[in-house]
Enzyme design. Structure first.
Site, PDB file in Angstrom:
ATOM      1  N   GLU A 186       0.849  -1.196   0.000  1.00 31.30           N
ATOM      2  CA  GLU A 186       0.000   0.000   0.000  1.00 31.30           C
ATOM      3  C   GLU A 186       0.884   1.246   0.000  1.00 31.30           C
ATOM      4  O   GLU A 186       2.056   1.174   0.398  1.00 31.30           O
ATOM      5  CB  GLU A 186      -0.900   0.031   1.242  1.00 31.30           C
ATOM      6  CG  GLU A 186      -1.806  -1.172   1.369  1.00 31.30           C
ATOM      7  CD  GLU A 186      -2.516  -1.230   2.716  1.00 31.30           C
ATOM      8  OE1 GLU A 186      -3.390  -2.103   2.878  1.00 31.30           O
ATOM      9  OE2 GLU A 186      -2.192  -0.408   3.609  1.00 31.30           O
TER      10      GLU A 186
ATOM     11  N   LYS B   5       2.670   4.497   1.276  1.00 33.31           N
ATOM     12  CA  LYS B   5       3.055   5.071   2.572  1.00 33.31           C
ATOM     13  C   LYS B   5       2.929   6.585   2.449  1.00 33.31           C
ATOM     14  O   LYS B   5       3.650   7.219   1.679  1.00 33.31           O
ATOM     15  CB  LYS B   5       4.489   4.688   2.955  1.00 33.31           C
ATOM     16  CG  LYS B   5       4.846   5.171   4.357  1.00 33.31           C
ATOM     17  CD  LYS B   5       6.273   4.865   4.727  1.00 33.31           C
ATOM     18  CE  LYS B   5       6.517   5.175   6.205  1.00 33.31           C
ATOM     19  NZ  LYS B   5       6.083   6.520   6.599  1.00 33.31           N
TER      20      LYS B   5
ATOM     21  N   ARG C 243      -1.338  10.088  11.078  1.00 29.62           N
ATOM     22  CA  ARG C 243      -2.166   8.925  11.373  1.00 29.62           C
ATOM     23  C   ARG C 243      -3.423   9.369  12.115  1.00 29.62           C
ATOM     24  O   ARG C 243      -3.394  10.293  12.943  1.00 29.62           O
ATOM     25  CB  ARG C 243      -1.338   7.978  12.240  1.00 29.62           C
ATOM     26  CG  ARG C 243      -1.863   6.564  12.372  1.00 29.62           C
ATOM     27  CD  ARG C 243      -1.431   5.679  11.233  1.00 29.62           C
ATOM     28  NE  ARG C 243      -1.814   4.297  11.512  1.00 29.62           N
ATOM     29  CZ  ARG C 243      -1.013   3.404  12.077  1.00 29.62           C
ATOM     30  NH1 ARG C 243       0.211   3.744  12.426  1.00 29.62           N
ATOM     31  NH2 ARG C 243      -1.435   2.167  12.284  1.00 29.62           N
TER      32      ARG C 243
ATOM     33  N   ARG D 203      -2.516  10.136  16.346  1.00 27.86           N
ATOM     34  CA  ARG D 203      -1.612   9.036  16.662  1.00 27.86           C
ATOM     35  C   ARG D 203      -1.354   8.947  18.165  1.00 27.86           C
ATOM     36  O   ARG D 203      -1.161   7.865  18.719  1.00 27.86           O
ATOM     37  CB  ARG D 203      -0.292   9.243  15.910  1.00 27.86           C
ATOM     38  CG  ARG D 203       0.681   8.094  16.014  1.00 27.86           C
ATOM     39  CD  ARG D 203       2.000   8.459  15.348  1.00 27.86           C
ATOM     40  NE  ARG D 203       2.877   7.308  15.307  1.00 27.86           N
ATOM     41  CZ  ARG D 203       3.186   6.644  14.206  1.00 27.86           C
ATOM     42  NH1 ARG D 203       2.687   7.007  13.049  1.00 27.86           N
ATOM     43  NH2 ARG D 203       4.000   5.609  14.247  1.00 27.86           N
TER      44      ARG D 203
ATOM     45  N   GLU E 169      -4.601   7.464   7.449  1.00 36.76           N
ATOM     46  CA  GLU E 169      -3.681   8.603   7.483  1.00 36.76           C
ATOM     47  C   GLU E 169      -4.270   9.719   6.631  1.00 36.76           C
ATOM     48  O   GLU E 169      -4.773   9.477   5.522  1.00 36.76           O
ATOM     49  CB  GLU E 169      -2.313   8.190   6.952  1.00 36.76           C
ATOM     50  CG  GLU E 169      -1.246   9.224   7.199  1.00 36.76           C
ATOM     51  CD  GLU E 169       0.145   8.616   7.420  1.00 36.76           C
ATOM     52  OE1 GLU E 169       1.135   9.347   7.342  1.00 36.76           O
ATOM     53  OE2 GLU E 169       0.209   7.397   7.702  1.00 36.76           O
TER      54      GLU E 169
ATOM     55  N   PHE F 121      -6.826   2.464   5.662  1.00 35.14           N
ATOM     56  CA  PHE F 121      -6.175   1.209   5.277  1.00 35.14           C
ATOM     57  C   PHE F 121      -6.471   0.043   6.222  1.00 35.14           C
ATOM     58  O   PHE F 121      -5.978  -1.050   6.015  1.00 35.14           O
ATOM     59  CB  PHE F 121      -4.662   1.374   5.123  1.00 35.14           C
ATOM     60  CG  PHE F 121      -3.981   2.162   6.212  1.00 35.14           C
ATOM     61  CD1 PHE F 121      -3.828   1.654   7.482  1.00 35.14           C
ATOM     62  CD2 PHE F 121      -3.495   3.427   5.939  1.00 35.14           C
ATOM     63  CE1 PHE F 121      -3.189   2.362   8.473  1.00 35.14           C
ATOM     64  CE2 PHE F 121      -2.847   4.161   6.924  1.00 35.14           C
ATOM     65  CZ  PHE F 121      -2.697   3.633   8.198  1.00 35.14           C
TER      66      PHE F 121
ATOM     67  N   ARG G 218       5.319  -2.801  17.427  1.00 35.63           N
ATOM     68  CA  ARG G 218       6.119  -2.633  16.210  1.00 35.63           C
ATOM     69  C   ARG G 218       6.727  -3.991  15.865  1.00 35.63           C
ATOM     70  O   ARG G 218       7.546  -4.514  16.606  1.00 35.63           O
ATOM     71  CB  ARG G 218       7.221  -1.605  16.447  1.00 35.63           C
ATOM     72  CG  ARG G 218       8.006  -1.220  15.202  1.00 35.63           C
ATOM     73  CD  ARG G 218       9.189  -0.325  15.544  1.00 35.63           C
ATOM     74  NE  ARG G 218       8.793   0.856  16.265  1.00 35.63           N
ATOM     75  CZ  ARG G 218       8.330   1.976  15.719  1.00 35.63           C
ATOM     76  NH1 ARG G 218       8.208   2.046  14.401  1.00 35.63           N
ATOM     77  NH2 ARG G 218       7.994   3.018  16.460  1.00 35.63           N
TER      78      ARG G 218
ATOM     79  N   LYS H 213       7.984  -0.783   6.355  1.00 40.34           N
ATOM     80  CA  LYS H 213       7.964   0.442   5.539  1.00 40.34           C
ATOM     81  C   LYS H 213       9.152   0.458   4.585  1.00 40.34           C
ATOM     82  O   LYS H 213      10.273   0.119   4.962  1.00 40.34           O
ATOM     83  CB  LYS H 213       7.953   1.688   6.430  1.00 40.34           C
ATOM     84  CG  LYS H 213       8.998   1.727   7.527  1.00 40.34           C
ATOM     85  CD  LYS H 213       8.733   2.884   8.485  1.00 40.34           C
ATOM     86  CE  LYS H 213       9.691   2.852   9.664  1.00 40.34           C
ATOM     87  NZ  LYS H 213       9.402   3.901  10.671  1.00 40.34           N
TER      88      LYS H 213
END
Length: 550
Positions: free
Chosen positions: A244, A246, A251, A266, A295, A334, A405, A411
């Site tokens: 997708e 970035k 966010r 965020r 985002e 997303f 994470r 990314k």
């Protein structure tokens, strides 16, 4: 529980190095707490006052706290700051000042843990022209009744920087141990509730109570995070992957139930009032009750504008209608986490994507799914041509893991490698920059502690240095010659050429050619890089160099 007992517990934890020992100390305390005390203790021991999902803020800056300390100690605020400069720790300075005062004081009203919490809630609720005065009076009352040791931790809690090294993982394991429940159940409940205090209360009831936890609208979750990686690695490990765009935006998490909707940043701050145009667009895009992850970007002439343009809208509190007309904001959705009463985070990403496409009519981020590197790299090229940062690679079988994470989201972008790091110190500038900070000490995190990693002195414009100075000047807690130390609050995105092993910094690494990229005030300190992720990057870097040499 008396606040003194809480303080003694914190003192033990502060003097304990081993994680298992910390877990043992916390788990031994939890079963003896009442239902009202338990959530407060858990949040406090993590250095927090309110649940992570709450937008409630104490609203006490260092200067107001210093003024209150000075009043209670019978000295000027400037003398308080001098004492803090010597100790480098607000808590220790308060303890020393109260120790001197207590030798002349014969009466203290004992502080109770819940009483302290209620007082802090009252402080946070003060609004209007006289609010700062009322906050100051309440802080004075608390400090006036605090014994020296209590003052150490009370001051740190007010600044939400407890400094005892207790991380969320340790508290999770302590809760599981204290109440005989599976730590995975505790983790899952935390992901949904975003409040470890409430999770502890449910764990005390039993595993069934934890298992019944569901996501609810207007109770924001922490957002899933990505790490760096490569397209070939992801295809080799997973086969088919989803790609997708970035986006270089901010966010958001969109919550809708019926005709009511809210938008969270965020950092889980409620930014509904600042972005009514985004709310309207998303309300028109779905008829369902949803929680969406996405985002928002600023667009001009069909092209995305820089990140700072978006951030200015997120920060805006006044003249919103005027700003709405000046900058077009476009949401890109997303992921979907909740749909018509059903929690979706445990579903595979591929299934969540199907639900998203069938639920939201517009603004769904484009996606390509393939195991062919050529197809994924074309998506990457298309993203760059459209003015975006790069692409996100996602594992179709992966669940949504709030606040974590991991390798399920990667990314890919062409710019220099970057890290999000906390600003913990600085040196004054020279020449025309002598009135602002000229270089900065930045840190990663390690089990709740901040570990220095590098100094950053390049990449700043004069305007950016002035902005950073305004953001940090009230947070100085220590001065030594040209150097200052901050109460950590600000996050920098820092670019670098490579990681190097180094004994000059506590974490054992340093950045080669570090360069300031931008302020990330859309991120809080919990989202900065960990020492573990730094080690992973260093290992990956070494492997790449070896492959090149071969």
């Amino acid at each position: 529980m008396l606040f003194m007992d809480f303080s003694r517990c914190c003192e033990r934890l502060e003097g304990t190095a081993g994680r298992l020992d910390m877990i043992g100390i916390i788990s031994s305390v939890l079963p003896g707490l009442s239902d009202e005390e338990l959530p407060v203790f858990v949040r406090f021991v993590m250095g927090r006052i309110f649940p992570d999902w709450s937008s409630q803020k104490l609203g006490i800056g260092p200067n107001l706290l210093y003024e209150a300390i000075g009043y209670v100690a019978g000295i000027k605020k400037e003398e308080v700051i001098e004492r803090i400069n010597v100790t480098g720790d607000v808590g220790r300075a308060v303890e020393e000042l109260l120790l001197a005062k207590s030798q002349m004081t014969f009466f203290h009203e004992e502080l109770d843990l819940v009483h302290v919490y209620r007082a802090l809630v009252s402080i946070a609720g003060q609004e209007g022209k006289k609010s700062q005065r009322e906050k100051l009076l309440e802080v004075r009352r608390l400090l006036a009744n605090a014994h020296p040791l209590e003052g150490r931790y009370l001051a740190r809690i007010m600044l939400e920087e407890l400094r005892i090294g207790v991380g969320e993982g340790s508290v999770r394991e302590a809760i599981a141990k204290a109440f005989g429940v599976d730590s995975d159940l505790v983790e899952h409940a935390m992901q949904a509730l975003n409040d470890m205090g409430e999770v502890a209360r449910l764990a005390k009831i039993g595993p069934d109570a934890l298992g019944e936890v569901r996501i609810t609208p207007f109770h924001p979750l922490r957002m899933m995070l990505a790490q760096q990686g490569t397209i070939p690695e992801m295809i080799q490990e997973h086969g088919e992957i989803a790609a997708e765009y970035k986006y270089d935006g901010s966010r958001f998490q969109f919550h809708k139930k019926g005709n009511w909707a809210r938008l969270y940043s965020r950092r889980l701050e409620d930014v509904t009032a600042a972005l009514p145009d985004v709310i309207e667009q998303l309300m028109m895009a779905t008829d369902h009750d949803v929680i969406l992850d996405g985002e928002v970007i600023a667009v001009k002439g069909g092209k995305p504008m820089p990140f700072q343009s978006v951030l200015r809208r997120f920060r805006r509190r006044h003249d919103v209608a005027e700003a709405t007309g000046a900058i077009e904001m476009v949401p890109n959705v997303f992921d979907i986490l909740y749909l018509d009463g059903e929690t979706l985070i445990d579903l595979p990403f591929s299934e969540r994507r199907k639900r998203l496409e069938s639920t939201v009519r517009q603004f769904v981020a484009p996606q390509v799914t393939s195991s062919d590197q050529v197809i994924i790299e074309k998506m990457y090229a298309d993203a760059l041509a459209a003015g975006h940062e790069g692409i996100m690679i996602k594992v179709p079988s992966s669940p949504y893991t709030p606040g974590q994470r991991g390798k399920n989201w990667i990314k890919i972008k062409p710019q220099v490698d970057t890290l999000d790091l906390a600003v913990i110190g600085a040196e004054w500038g020279e020449g025309k920059r002598a009135h602002v900070f000229g270089s900065f000490l930045v840190a990663c995190q390690d089990a709740g502690k901040l570990v220095p990693l590098s100094r950053v002195a390049t990449g700043f414009s004069d305007e950016q240095l002035a902005e950073v100075y305004d953001l940090l000047k009230e947070g100085v807690i220590r001065k030594s010659g040209k150097e200052v130390t901050f109460e950590p609050s600000l996050v920098f995105e820092v670019g670098y050429a490579e990681l190097q092993a180094s004994q000059n910094y506590e974490g054992g690494f340093a950045l080669r050619f570090p360069r300031f990229i931008r302020i990330r005030d859309d991120k809080d300190l919990t989202e900065i890089e960990t020492i573990g992720s730094i080690r992973e990057r260093y290992k990956r870097q070494a492997n790449s160099a070896q492959a090149y040499q071969n």
